[in-house]
Design a protein around this motif. Structure first.
Motif, PDB file in Angstrom:
ATOM      1  N   TYR A 257       0.827  -1.214   0.000  1.00 41.61           N
ATOM      2  CA  TYR A 257       0.000   0.000   0.000  1.00 41.61           C
ATOM      3  C   TYR A 257       0.862   1.266   0.000  1.00 41.61           C
ATOM      4  O   TYR A 257       0.484   2.281  -0.602  1.00 41.61           O
ATOM      5  CB  TYR A 257      -0.959  -0.004   1.185  1.00 41.61           C
ATOM      6  N   PHE A 258       2.019   1.210   0.664  1.00 37.86           N
ATOM      7  CA  PHE A 258       2.909   2.366   0.614  1.00 37.86           C
ATOM      8  C   PHE A 258       3.356   2.630  -0.820  1.00 37.86           C
ATOM      9  O   PHE A 258       3.302   3.759  -1.313  1.00 37.86           O
ATOM     10  CB  PHE A 258       4.139   2.159   1.501  1.00 37.86           C
ATOM     11  N   LEU A 259       3.818   1.589  -1.492  1.00 32.78           N
ATOM     12  CA  LEU A 259       4.310   1.750  -2.863  1.00 32.78           C
ATOM     13  C   LEU A 259       3.194   2.178  -3.808  1.00 32.78           C
ATOM     14  O   LEU A 259       3.423   2.978  -4.729  1.00 32.78           O
ATOM     15  CB  LEU A 259       4.951   0.450  -3.340  1.00 32.78           C
ATOM     16  N   LEU A 260       1.999   1.663  -3.597  1.00 30.48           N
ATOM     17  CA  LEU A 260       0.856   2.058  -4.420  1.00 30.48           C
ATOM     18  C   LEU A 260       0.593   3.560  -4.267  1.00 30.48           C
ATOM     19  O   LEU A 260       0.457   4.288  -5.262  1.00 30.48           O
ATOM     20  CB  LEU A 260      -0.374   1.257  -4.012  1.00 30.48           C
ATOM     21  N   GLU A 261       0.544   4.050  -3.036  1.00 30.48           N
ATOM     22  CA  GLU A 261       0.287   5.475  -2.802  1.00 30.48           C
ATOM     23  C   GLU A 261       1.459   6.329  -3.269  1.00 30.48           C
ATOM     24  O   GLU A 261       1.255   7.439  -3.791  1.00 30.48           O
ATOM     25  CB  GLU A 261      -0.005   5.712  -1.321  1.00 30.48           C
ATOM     26  N   PHE A 262       2.668   5.827  -3.097  1.00 38.26           N
ATOM     27  CA  PHE A 262       3.854   6.551  -3.562  1.00 38.26           C
ATOM     28  C   PHE A 262       3.796   6.731  -5.080  1.00 38.26           C
ATOM     29  O   PHE A 262       4.043   7.823  -5.603  1.00 38.26           O
ATOM     30  CB  PHE A 262       5.117   5.787  -3.160  1.00 38.26           C
ATOM     31  N   HIS A 263       3.481   5.655  -5.772  1.00 41.46           N
ATOM     32  CA  HIS A 263       3.391   5.696  -7.238  1.00 41.46           C
ATOM     33  C   HIS A 263       2.313   6.678  -7.679  1.00 41.46           C
ATOM     34  O   HIS A 263       2.543   7.517  -8.561  1.00 41.46           O
ATOM     35  CB  HIS A 263       3.086   4.298  -7.770  1.00 41.46           C
ATOM     36  N   GLN A 264       1.156   6.587  -7.079  1.00 38.28           N
ATOM     37  CA  GLN A 264       0.038   7.441  -7.475  1.00 38.28           C
ATOM     38  C   GLN A 264       0.286   8.908  -7.141  1.00 38.28           C
ATOM     39  O   GLN A 264      -0.233   9.800  -7.814  1.00 38.28           O
ATOM     40  CB  GLN A 264      -1.244   6.951  -6.796  1.00 38.28           C
ATOM     41  N   SER A 265       1.095   9.172  -6.126  1.00 36.20           N
ATOM     42  CA  SER A 265       1.338  10.547  -5.691  1.00 36.20           C
ATOM     43  C   SER A 265       2.490  11.220  -6.428  1.00 36.20           C
ATOM     44  O   SER A 265       2.439  12.428  -6.679  1.00 36.20           O
ATOM     45  CB  SER A 265       1.619  10.585  -4.179  1.00 36.20           C
ATOM     46  N   PHE A 266       3.531  10.450  -6.781  1.00 41.00           N
ATOM     47  CA  PHE A 266       4.757  11.092  -7.235  1.00 41.00           C
ATOM     48  C   PHE A 266       5.307  10.636  -8.582  1.00 41.00           C
ATOM     49  O   PHE A 266       6.098  11.352  -9.185  1.00 41.00           O
ATOM     50  CB  PHE A 266       5.853  10.910  -6.172  1.00 41.00           C
ATOM     51  N   LEU A 267       4.940   9.453  -9.039  1.00 35.45           N
ATOM     52  CA  LEU A 267       5.488   8.994 -10.309  1.00 35.45           C
ATOM     53  C   LEU A 267       4.589   9.449 -11.453  1.00 35.45           C
ATOM     54  O   LEU A 267       3.366   9.472 -11.328  1.00 35.45           O
ATOM     55  CB  LEU A 267       5.642   7.469 -10.310  1.00 35.45           C
ATOM     56  N   VAL A 268       5.211   9.817 -12.552  1.00 33.20           N
ATOM     57  CA  VAL A 268       4.466  10.471 -13.635  1.00 33.20           C
ATOM     58  C   VAL A 268       3.530   9.518 -14.374  1.00 33.20           C
ATOM     59  O   VAL A 268       2.488   9.934 -14.876  1.00 33.20           O
ATOM     60  CB  VAL A 268       5.441  11.136 -14.646  1.00 33.20           C
ATOM     61  N   GLN A 269       3.879   8.232 -14.445  1.00 32.21           N
ATOM     62  CA  GLN A 269       3.043   7.312 -15.205  1.00 32.21           C
ATOM     63  C   GLN A 269       1.880   6.799 -14.366  1.00 32.21           C
ATOM     64  O   GLN A 269       1.976   6.697 -13.147  1.00 32.21           O
ATOM     65  CB  GLN A 269       3.871   6.142 -15.747  1.00 32.21           C
ATOM     66  N   GLU A 270       0.791   6.462 -15.033  1.00 34.03           N
ATOM     67  CA  GLU A 270      -0.393   5.920 -14.346  1.00 34.03           C
ATOM     68  C   GLU A 270      -0.067   4.550 -13.778  1.00 34.03           C
ATOM     69  O   GLU A 270       0.685   3.764 -14.367  1.00 34.03           O
ATOM     70  CB  GLU A 270      -1.544   5.815 -15.349  1.00 34.03           C
ATOM     71  N   TYR A 271      -0.636   4.251 -12.610  1.00 34.23           N
ATOM     72  CA  TYR A 271      -0.385   2.948 -12.000  1.00 34.23           C
ATOM     73  C   TYR A 271      -1.063   1.850 -12.807  1.00 34.23           C
ATOM     74  O   TYR A 271      -2.249   1.944 -13.139  1.00 34.23           O
ATOM     75  CB  TYR A 271      -0.895   2.903 -10.559  1.00 34.23           C
ATOM     76  N   ASN A 272      -0.289   0.808 -13.114  1.00 37.18           N
ATOM     77  CA  ASN A 272      -0.814  -0.274 -13.942  1.00 37.18           C
ATOM     78  C   ASN A 272      -0.504  -1.632 -13.325  1.00 37.18           C
ATOM     79  O   ASN A 272      -0.149  -2.574 -14.021  1.00 37.18           O
ATOM     80  CB  ASN A 272      -0.219  -0.169 -15.355  1.00 37.18           C
ATOM     81  N   GLY A 273      -0.613  -1.680 -12.006  1.00 37.26           N
ATOM     82  CA  GLY A 273      -0.416  -2.958 -11.317  1.00 37.26           C
ATOM     83  C   GLY A 273       1.027  -3.349 -11.142  1.00 37.26           C
ATOM     84  O   GLY A 273       1.325  -4.534 -10.900  1.00 37.26           O
ATOM     85  N   GLU A 274       1.960  -2.379 -11.229  1.00 36.18           N
ATOM     86  CA  GLU A 274       3.389  -2.703 -11.184  1.00 36.18           C
ATOM     87  C   GLU A 274       3.812  -3.460  -9.924  1.00 36.18           C
ATOM     88  O   GLU A 274       4.739  -4.264  -9.969  1.00 36.18           O
ATOM     89  CB  GLU A 274       4.223  -1.413 -11.302  1.00 36.18           C
ATOM     90  N   TYR A 275       3.146  -3.205  -8.785  1.00 39.08           N
ATOM     91  CA  TYR A 275       3.566  -3.826  -7.530  1.00 39.08           C
ATOM     92  C   TYR A 275       2.538  -4.813  -6.989  1.00 39.08           C
ATOM     93  O   TYR A 275       2.705  -5.343  -5.887  1.00 39.08           O
ATOM     94  CB  TYR A 275       3.839  -2.751  -6.468  1.00 39.08           C
ATOM     95  N   ASP A 276       1.501  -5.089  -7.760  1.00 38.22           N
ATOM     96  CA  ASP A 276       0.452  -5.993  -7.286  1.00 38.22           C
ATOM     97  C   ASP A 276       1.005  -7.368  -6.924  1.00 38.22           C
ATOM     98  O   ASP A 276       0.529  -8.018  -5.980  1.00 38.22           O
ATOM     99  CB  ASP A 276      -0.640  -6.158  -8.350  1.00 38.22           C
ATOM    100  N   ASN A 277       2.013  -7.812  -7.650  1.00 38.51           N
ATOM    101  CA  ASN A 277       2.549  -9.152  -7.395  1.00 38.51           C
ATOM    102  C   ASN A 277       3.318  -9.261  -6.080  1.00 38.51           C
ATOM    103  O   ASN A 277       3.739 -10.359  -5.694  1.00 38.51           O
ATOM    104  CB  ASN A 277       3.436  -9.606  -8.550  1.00 38.51           C
ATOM    105  N   LEU A 278       3.491  -8.145  -5.359  1.00 41.45           N
ATOM    106  CA  LEU A 278       4.004  -8.258  -3.995  1.00 41.45           C
ATOM    107  C   LEU A 278       3.039  -9.074  -3.140  1.00 41.45           C
ATOM    108  O   LEU A 278       3.425  -9.671  -2.126  1.00 41.45           O
ATOM    109  CB  LEU A 278       4.193  -6.865  -3.377  1.00 41.45           C
TER     110      LEU A 278
END
Length: 303
Positions: A257-278
């Motif tokens: 959940y940290f990485l999901l929120e980090f991605h959505q808050s600060f990374l330019v690309q849209e989240y596409n399940g990059e960390y779901d496999n954690l």
């Protein structure tokens, strides 16, 4: 319920080892709360479960899927499971009394081996306070969205303190071919370059029961780290701790959940399940345990 027990659940009503519920288990799992994740196929885990427990080639322990002592796969090849690249490095500080078989921290180490490191307390690295955060619900914890601003403020204070210190005289104007220019200040250039990069370099998680965290969280090496809280996320861990709020997450949930929120808050690309496999192992165990609970309830109803 230990991970050992989690890994050997079956749905047969007549198997006395089908399920052993913790008295502290208050998490109702009538429906799968992990729907919508982009996960690799669980067929490899289904096959491994059918094969049963095997001996770890390193320590000889009886394991299924992986050895939580040696951080190695058992009955599954590395090519058959996801390998995840994370946007920041993850450090997990594990309490020495935390049972290895109960910890979900091992999931991160196996699925993101190049970016996740597990330390057993009292082993803790030295951290730079303006580049590292600690995920922990302290009284002054901030949200993920506030990380960049808070770390930026710390860097400014650090730079201000540095500028307040006495410095040697500046280099004089130097003659160069084609005219004159001021001598370059390598330190200033390095600072300018760093300012272009997101300041967060590492995220620290504590892996223990909530009653064990005080020993680690009060360690002087973690003092001064910016604390971050995942305030809106709720656990679906099958071993929820008694008298603790449902926002107290298991280790692998907190990392995800940290990485999901980090991605959505600060990374330019849209989240596409990059960390779901954690949650690859976690979601499978959750599904198996939920089915076992349903089966156990039916068995009790037939008695």
């Amino acid at each position: 319920m230990s991970l050992d027990q989690d890994q050997q659940l079956h749905s047969g009503c007549h198997d006395k080892t089908t399920l052993c519920l913790d008295s502290s288990d208050s998490c109702e799992l009538a429906k799968h709360p992990l729907q919508g994740l982009k996960l690799a196929s669980h067929k490899v885990l289904e096959r491994a479960q059918q094969t049963g427990r095997l001996r770890c080639s390193k320590c000889g322990g009886s394991r299924m899927f992986f050895c939580y002592t040696c951080c190695s796969l058992v009955g599954v090849s590395i090519q058959e499971i996801p390998n995840i690249k994370l946007p920041v490095k993850i450090d997990i500080i594990k309490h020495p009394n935390e049972t290895d078989g109960k910890s979900t921290a091992i999931h991160a180490k196996i699925l993101a081996p190049s970016d996740a490191t597990i330390y057993t307390y009292p082993c803790i690295p030295e951290y730079e306070k303006d580049k590292v955060v600690l995920v922990f619900p302290g009284s002054e914890a901030v949200s993920v969205k506030d990380i960049q601003r808070c770390l930026g403020d710390r860097r400014k204070m650090k730079l201000h303190d540095h500028l307040e210190e006495p410095h040697p005289k500046r280099l004089k104007i130097e003659e160069v071919e084609g005219g004159t220019q001021a001598a370059k200040n390598p330190e200033a250039e390095a600072t300018d370059e760093k300012s272009k990069v997101f300041p967060l370099q590492r995220v620290v998680f504590i892996d223990s029961t909530w009653n064990q965290t005080n020993k680690i969280i009060t360690d002087e090496r973690l003092q001064g780290l910016l604390q971050v809280e995942l305030k809106t996320r709720k656990t679906c861990f099958w071993r929820h701790q008694k008298d603790k709020p449902d926002t107290y997450l298991s280790t692998i949930e907190a990392i995800y959940y940290f990485l999901l929120e980090f991605h959505q808050s600060f990374l330019v690309q849209e989240y596409n399940g990059e960390y779901d496999n954690l949650l690859f192992f976690y979601s499978y165990l959750h599904s198996v345990i939920n089915k076992a609970k349903t089966s156990a309830a039916k068995c009790r109803g037939q008695l």
